[in-house]
Design an enzyme around this catalytic site. Structure first.
Site: not given
Ligand code: AMP
Ligand code: TRP
Length: 343
Positions: A206, A209, A124
Site C-alpha cells: 500500500k 507516508k 506495526k
C-alpha cells in the site's frame, strides 16, 4: 435523566466525520482514497466534521516542532483541496478534549482481544517490538471516539481503515447494549476505485507516508519534474499489455491512478492505450496527476502564507466541534454514572 441531546434518531441528519494524521507527506493515495471523498461529501443536507488527528500521530515517536508544523501544513492542504470551512468543520483533534475523555471510557468497555486482533496493530507492533506503545494498541479506540462523539452516520476512508470501522461499530453496539441507546452506528464509505493505491516502487505494498524509498509515493506537493521522474521509475512487468488485470499489479495501479484523476471509464482507458507501451502510459499518468494537482498546489501557497488566519480557522473549528462533542460526553457520563450528576 438529563436531556439526551445525542440520542440517535432513526434516520437522523447525514453526519460525516473523518480524520487524517499529520505525519509524513500527504500522497496521492490519501488524496484519492480519502480527501476527494471528503470534498465531494460536502452537500447541503449533510454536516461534515474533518479532523487532523495529532493524538493518533503520537502513538509512534514524533518530533514536537515537526508535529505542529505538519498539523498546520495538513490543514492548509485540506483547505487547498477544497474543504470549505463554511460547509465543514475543520479542526485539530487534540483541541477538542472530549476525544481523549471518550477514548478512555470506551477503552474500558472494549475487550483487549478485539484490539490485539487488529491487523494494523499486529504489523506495526511486530516492526517496533519492545518500543510498541500501549497507545498503538488503543489507537482504534481513540478513532472510535472521534467518530461516535459526533454521532457520525458516514465515515469516508481508504480500504486500510475498514477493520477499524468494523471495530468502531462493535464498540458502539456493545456500549449501547450495556448502557442503553447512546451512539449512532456509523457506516464506512470506501470507494470502488482508488480505495487502495499501491506504492510505485512495489505495487504489492500500500502507498504509505512512512516508506523510505523516494520513488514510493507521489506527494501532493511534488513539483511536476519530480512527479514525472517518480512515474518513469514505477515498477511494471514484462507482459507489455495495458489492461486492468489484477495479475499486473504495477500496471493496474497506474491505470487506477489514471482513472481516478481523469474520471474516464476502464473501457475508454484500455482503448486509449491499446497497442501502446508502458513509457506512454507512465507519461500520460504523470501528466494527468500534474494537471490534477495544479489547482491544489496553487491554492496551498495562498493558505500557507497566512498562518494567523489558518490558526483562527482551526480554533473556530475546534469550538464548533466541542459544542457537538460535549453534548455526547454529557450523555455518556450520565449513562455510565460518572461524576456526581447535575451537569
Ligand atoms: P493516514 O495517512 O493513515 O492518516 O490516512 C488518511 C486517509 O487516507 C485514511 O482514510 C486512509 O484510509 C487513506 N489512505 C491512506 N493510504 C491510502 C492508500 N494507499 N490508498 C487509498 N487510501 C489511503
Ligand atoms: N486511523 C485513521 C488513519 O490512519 C485516521 C483516523 C483517525 C480516522 N480518526 C479517524 C479516520 C476517524 C476516520 C475517522 O487513516
Amino acid at each position: 435523566m438529563s436531556e439526551v441531546a445525542t440520542k440517535p434518531a432513526a434516520g437522523g441528519p447525514i453526519r460525516v466525520l473523518s480524520g487524517i494524521q499529520p505525519t509524513g507527506n500527504l500522497h496521492i493515495g490519501n488524496y484519492i482514497g480519502a480527501v476527494t471523498q471528503w470534498v465531494a461529501m460536502q452537500q447541503p443536507d449533510s454536516e461534515n466534521f474533518y479532523c487532523i488527528v495529532d493524538l493518533h500521530a503520537i502513538t509512534v515517536p514524533q518530533d514536537p516542532k515537526e508535529l505542529r508544523k505538519k498539523t498546520r501544513e495538513v490543514a492548509a492542504i485540506l483547505l487547498a483541496a477544497g474543504i470549505d470551512p463554511k460547509r465543514s468543520v475543520l479542526f485539530v483533534q487534540s483541541q477538542v478534549l472530549a476525544h481523549t475523555e471518550l477514548a478512555w471510557i470506551l477503552s474500558c468497555v472494549t475487550p483487549y482481544g478485539w484490539l490485539a486482533r487488529m491487523t494494523q496493530f499486529k504489523d506495526k507492533s511486530q516492526k517496533q517490538r519492545e518500543d510498541t506503545s500501549a497507545g498503538l494498541l488503543t489507537y482504534p479506540v481513540l478513532m472510535a471516539a472521534d467518530i461516535l462523539l459526533y454521532q457520525a452516520s458516514q465515515v469516508p476512508v481508504g480500504e486500510d481503515q475498514k477493520q477499524h470501522l468494523e471495530l468502531t461499530r462493535d464498540i458502539a453496539m456493545r456500549f449501547n447494549r450495556m448502557f442503553g441507546e447512546t451512539f449512532r452506528i456509523p457506516e464506512p464509505r470506501i470507494l470502488d476505485v482508488g480505495a487502495r493505491i499501491m506504492g510505485l516502487d512495489d505495487p504489492v505494498k500500500k502507498m504509505s507516508k512512512s516508506e523510505e524509498n523516494p520513488s514510493h509515493a507521489v506527494n501532493l506537493m511534488d513539483p511536476p519534474d519530480v512527479i514525472r521522474r517518480k512515474f518513469q521509475r514505477a515498477t511494471t512487468d514484462s507482459l507489455a499489455t495495458i489492461a486492468f488485470t489484477e495479475e499486473q499489479a504495477g500496471v493496474f495501479n497506474l491505470l487506477t491512478i489514471y482513472q481516478s484523476f481523469t474520471g474516464q471509464s476502464r473501457e475508454a482507458i484500455e482503448a486509449q492505450f491499446a497497442g501502446r507501451g508502458y513509457g506512454d502510459l507512465k507519461k500520460a499518468v504523470a501528466e494527468a496527476v500534474i494537471e490534477g494537482l495544479k489547482p491544489l498546489q496553487e491554492r496551498y501557497a495562498v493558505f500557507a502564507k497566512d498562518p494567523g488566519q489558518l490558526d483562527a480557522l482551526l480554533k473556530e473549528g475546534a469550538a464548533k466541534a466541542s459544542a457537538v462533542a460535549n453534548r455526547t460526553i454529557a450523555t455518556v457520563w450520565e449513562r455510565v454514572g460518572l461524576g456526581i450528576g447535575g451537569g
